[in-house]
Design an enzyme around this catalytic site. Structure first.
Site, PDB file in Angstrom:
ATOM      1  N   ASN A 117       0.834  -1.202   0.000  1.00  0.00           N
ATOM      2  CA  ASN A 117       0.000   0.000   0.000  1.00  0.00           C
ATOM      3  C   ASN A 117       0.862   1.243   0.000  1.00  0.00           C
ATOM      4  O   ASN A 117       2.019   1.218   0.417  1.00  0.00           O
ATOM      5  CB  ASN A 117      -0.945   0.021   1.207  1.00  0.00           C
ATOM      6  N   CYS A 118       0.280   2.330  -0.521  1.00  0.00           N
ATOM      7  CA  CYS A 118       0.890   3.644  -0.364  1.00  0.00           C
ATOM      8  C   CYS A 118      -0.039   4.438   0.542  1.00  0.00           C
ATOM      9  O   CYS A 118      -0.757   3.864   1.356  1.00  0.00           O
ATOM     10  CB  CYS A 118       1.120   4.313  -1.712  1.00  0.00           C
ATOM     11  N   MET A 119      -0.080   5.736   0.406  1.00  0.00           N
ATOM     12  CA  MET A 119      -0.865   6.557   1.330  1.00  0.00           C
ATOM     13  C   MET A 119      -2.365   6.380   1.155  1.00  0.00           C
ATOM     14  O   MET A 119      -3.131   6.523   2.107  1.00  0.00           O
ATOM     15  CB  MET A 119      -0.502   8.038   1.150  1.00  0.00           C
ATOM     16  N   ARG A 121      -3.876   3.868  -1.388  1.00  0.00           N
ATOM     17  CA  ARG A 121      -4.347   2.756  -2.206  1.00  0.00           C
ATOM     18  C   ARG A 121      -3.645   1.447  -1.867  1.00  0.00           C
ATOM     19  O   ARG A 121      -2.495   1.428  -1.439  1.00  0.00           O
ATOM     20  CB  ARG A 121      -4.170   3.077  -3.685  1.00  0.00           C
TER      21      ARG A 121
END
Length: 614
Positions: free
Chosen positions: A25-27, A29
């Site tokens: 994951n990123c911030m 998604r």
């Protein structure tokens, strides 16, 4: 437990546990690497309460959720039985090196942004507190709190070591040991060192970004090589120390200088652009175009660039200011729509997405408003471009990678002019985009659809839409009205049905027959552009076991548009009590901007039935 049901639903809709190669994951998604994307039910995923949108590209299958992804990811790991960053399986598909490198870089950088953004926000708070005189910059309280910021940036190689070790499945403790060794007083910035008589260059590892990444990649291959040659009984005792004593000298001799050259090279590129065209051009372009990059899931490419700037220069001359201006321009564009709209449902959408963008999360606005109405992209190009142009001309620099609420960090070391210029640039971006969006107006649903389906020029260099002919003459049936949930829900892709008035099925495109069911009731064709078309004759006609069906092609055959490919005795099928509706869907709908069905009530095999918007 709050997100357990959501995670279970999402895992099922992407094809189950066995279809998931990795998940990170990123911030905002979740990023899935799937064995087979075609079985992921993208449209159904989009309908989940916590999902904003889905983006499928060469880097990953991305489910956009919002900032709560930080809470969802641990629950997802628990259900999948993951203890680290990913679950790797052999999909049998070889990933391109560049795609793999971008994916790993993007996935590994995401977690590091959390402490960096926290440190940046803290720097902004301390600047404000110091500015008001509540706490002196010379006081112990200020110095203690500021030590958090200093530690994050000084020990950045350690954070990178942890994140990349998890992503590359290398022992975290060994990578951290290497990172700490490089930053020790004996090595970090030390002069006159040599190893076995070989003189070592002076390298400051605390201010470098790439040496530790190269070191971890090398460490992975050293570990694999040792596993092959070292007897299993001795691996536990000897492999760790051998990995360390092999990796450290190679890093000092090779990766330290090489990583420094890479970092200096990036700085040279931007210095060259600044001296040749003006750095304002890069700030302006990124501030104007960031929503486009977010739309295609490529927003993270700047992370290694600006992190290298912070590590080597101590500030970022381009991207920090640009992304803040772009974010606030997105907010301004949606606010402009909020004041322009008279519809309460639209106002609610514009209001909530504007607030989210103001908080620094622009995905809801980009996917919920921009993709549909298109004109806000132009508004941000105007507002964000003007704000970025001003910031670039005023040579605004970022001292910490923060969002709007960390704006005070632009003060830096009493650089108030830098802060004031950034504040003006933010106002320009917000007001400019808001006014532009208000003037451009909100297209109604008919205009939106017409714009998507409008005829365009096509040539070999740029294809913007692909037309699919009707496979059979008959009455147009909306896909949602087809009496088969798998098709009517668009789970297999967008398309339409045709109530047939003839028995012969024609090729709707030029392409290759990639699948042909043994019962001859369904056929798959793939075009040279990668559009995957499924033609399915009838509802539950597989039960006829091939009766009434005849094929003129076989799997692997090339077909041209209009060729007769199948024949079905429609009267016989009806006589057996089956619905003979001919269903045509684009099974890889998620790879394209949209798939638009024809609204003509009747169709012939010479007419277009679907438009694939590239």
């Amino acid at each position: 437990m709050e997100y357990k049901e959501f995670c279970l639903q999402l895992i099922e809709l992407v094809g189950g546990k066995e279809n998931i190669q990795s998940v990170t994951n990123c911030m905002t998604r979740l990023r899935f690497k799937l064995n087979d994307r075609s079985i992921a039910k993208t449209d159904e995923i989009k309908e989940l309460a916590d999902v904003i949108d889905v983006v499928s590209n060469d880097v990953a299958y991305q489910v956009i959720i919002g900032t709560q992804v930080q809470d969802i990811r641990p629950e997802m790991n628990k259900i999948l039985g993951l203890s680290g960053e990913s679950k790797q399986t052999d999909s049998g598909e070889k990933e391109k090196f560049i795609t793999m490198a971008l994916r790993i870089l993007s996935e590994a950088m995401g977690p590091i942004l959390i402490p960096i953004m926290a440190a940046g926000l803290l720097a902004g708070i301390l600047s404000l507190v110091s500015l008001t005189g509540l706490v002196s910059a010379e006081s112990s309280t200020y110095l203690i709190l500021d030590s958090i910021r200093q530690a994050v940036f000084f020990f950045l190689p350690v954070l990178i070591a942890i994140s990349f070790a998890r992503r590359l499945e290398v022992n975290e403790y060994l990578t951290v040991t290497i990172a700490l060794t490089l930053m020790s007083d004996a090595i970090n910035g030390a002069k006159g060192l040599d190893f076995l008589g070989l003189k070592l260059p002076e390298t400051t590892y605390s201010n470098s970004f790439f040496p530790i990444i190269l070191s971890i990649i090398f460490m992975k291959y050293v570990g694999k090589a040792l596993e092959k040659v070292m007897p299993k009984a001795l691996q536990y005792f000897f492999n760790p120390v051998l990995i360390l004593i092999i990796t450290l000298p190679v890093t000092l001799i090779l990766f330290g200088p090489l990583g420094t050259y890479i970092g200096d090279g990036l700085n040279f590129v931007f210095e060259f652009i600044g001296n040749t065209f003006g750095s304002w051009s890069v700030v302006m372009l990124y501030a104007a175009l960031q929503p486009f990059l977010i739309t295609i899931g490529a927003g993270n490419f700047i992370i290694p660039i600006f992190m290298n700037s912070y590590a080597t220069l101590g500030y970022d001359p381009v991207f920090t200011a640009a992304w803040i201006i772009s974010d606030i321009a997105v907010c301004g564009a949606v606010v402009g729509y909020f004041f322009r709209s008279k519809d309460q449902k639209q106002k609610q959408l514009f209001g909530t997405t504007a607030f989210s963008a103001f908080m620094g999360v622009t995905e809801p606005a980009v996917y919920g408003v921009f993709v549909k109405y298109r004109r806000p992209y132009i508004a941000v190009m105007i507002g964000g471009g003007l704000g970025g142009l001003f910031a670039g001309l005023m040579k605004v620099v970022g001292y910490a990678p923060v969002g709007l609420f960390g704006l005070a960090s632009f003060i830096g070391k009493d650089n108030y002019s830098n802060f004031y210029m950034m504040l003006i640039a933010v106002i320009i971006g917000f007001v400019g985009a808001g006014i532009a969006a208000f003037i451009l107006g909100i297209p109604n649903d008919e205009e939106v659809e017409a714009k998507q389906a409008a005829p365009v020029e096509m040539d070999a260099e740029a294809v913007t839409k692909l037309l699919i002919k009707a496979p059979v003459k008959g009455k147009n049936v909306a896909l949602s009205n087809v009496n088969d949930k798998a098709f009517s829900s668009s789970a297999l892709g967008k398309g339409l049905g045709i109530e047939p008035e003839e028995d012969t099925i024609h090729a709707p495109v030029d392409g290759e027959v990639v699948s042909l069911f043994p019962t001859n009731h369904a056929i798959g064709i793939k075009t040279d552009y990668g559009v995957e078309i499924l033609i399915h004759i009838g509802i539950n006609t597989v039960e006829l076991d091939g009766k009434y069906f005849e094929t003129f092609v076989k799997q692997g055959d090339k077909v041209s548009v209009g060729d007769a490919i199948l024949k079905a005795d429609m009267a016989g099928i009806r006589g057996e009590g089956y619905d003979p509706v001919v269903i045509t869907v684009i099974t890889n709908t998620a790879d394209y901007l949209d798939v638009l069905p024809s609204h003509d009530t009747s169709l012939s095999s010479e007419e277009d039935c679907l438009t694939v918007v590239v």
